[in-house]
Write a protein that holds these residues in place. Sequence first.
Motif, PDB file in Angstrom:
ATOM      1  N   VAL A 128       0.835  -1.209   0.000  1.00  0.00           N
ATOM      2  CA  VAL A 128       0.000   0.000   0.000  1.00  0.00           C
ATOM      3  C   VAL A 128       0.863   1.248   0.000  1.00  0.00           C
ATOM      4  O   VAL A 128       0.597   2.220  -0.728  1.00  0.00           O
ATOM      5  CB  VAL A 128      -0.953  -0.008   1.216  1.00  0.00           C
ATOM      6  N   GLN A 131       2.494   1.723  -3.473  1.00  0.00           N
ATOM      7  CA  GLN A 131       1.547   2.198  -4.476  1.00  0.00           C
ATOM      8  C   GLN A 131       1.165   3.651  -4.266  1.00  0.00           C
ATOM      9  O   GLN A 131       1.126   4.445  -5.217  1.00  0.00           O
ATOM     10  CB  GLN A 131       0.312   1.308  -4.461  1.00  0.00           C
ATOM     11  N   ILE A 209      -7.352  -1.423  -6.386  1.00  0.00           N
ATOM     12  CA  ILE A 209      -6.702  -0.113  -6.283  1.00  0.00           C
ATOM     13  C   ILE A 209      -6.444   0.487  -7.664  1.00  0.00           C
ATOM     14  O   ILE A 209      -6.753   1.647  -7.924  1.00  0.00           O
ATOM     15  CB  ILE A 209      -5.367  -0.235  -5.506  1.00  0.00           C
TER      16      ILE A 209
END
Length: 345
Positions: A128, A131, A209
């Motif tokens: 996470v 990204q 995502i």
Amino acid sequence: MQEALVQINKKKNAKKTAVVLVALPIIFFFVSICLGRYLVAPGKVFNILAYQVLPLDVTWSSIEESVVSQIRLPRIIMAMLVGAGLSVSGAAFQGLFGNPLVSPHILGVSAGAGFGAALGILISGQAVVIQLMAISFGTLAVVITYLVSRMKTGTPLFMLVLSGMITQAFFTALISLIKYVADPEEVLPTIVYWLMGSMSGVSYDDLWIGAPMILGGIIILLLMRWRINVLSLNEEEARSLGIDVQKSRWIVIIASTLITSAAVSLCGIIGWVGLVIPHIGRMLVGPDHRVLLPACVSIGSFYLLLIDDIARTATAAEIPLSILTAIVGAPFFAYLLRKTGGKWS
């Protein structure tokens, strides 16, 4: 009479091309799910996929279901999305800048996103964080490119390209700095391999995502495709047709930035796709962006899926995608240069 026959043949060829462009990604989608070190029969693949929505009798093993639905399916969907997104972005940028050598990375977004991802790997290593930092720094790179281009008066698009080169060089140097200070035993190999591009770690969480951003960017560019035809004209001509040139340009740039930064944040820097595929599209359907951009969606999704299949099946160790795309892209450009003599129509 002869002109009428020519027009009829053109329409027939256009229909055949459209059928092929629609069918090719769909067919190869199923072929790719079957391929791999663990082969799965096409009938079982179809049943496993249908089982997600239909109450079928289970005639396959749990390993086969895991390979198809948990490992290959998200990877294949991501490869098709990234290939389509980079191809459409490349075609839009080449039309916008009127330059056949422009790619989605021209404004420094890939170098910025690559630096953000490398920094995320260095300080955290969590997916996470990687990204989010990649997307943030990719966006920051485009903002810096814009601010630098405004420091001096001149041709707006020309200044943007030059500013993009400066921004790309700056963030490339920062990536080298990250490599220099990274732990050479654990962190450095991770950064190097990630920057070369790979779909190996893609999961459904990554799709949740990245897919909305990539799809959103693709949809915006498809809706703008007739305006890109106008933007490829002289600026005065575009304005005379009632187009807000600056606003339209930035919509195209923002959509392309969204696609590229999302792609880099999920699977690293994959070069040549946004440069090569638009040229293949023009060879098949012509330069009209109303037709070219949908064609690039099809060709790009098929192309990167094919490259990814080769990457994961050719050798025991997976080959980074950027190596294969460069091996294919460089000879193609040499052929294109020989054929066109450097001219672009």
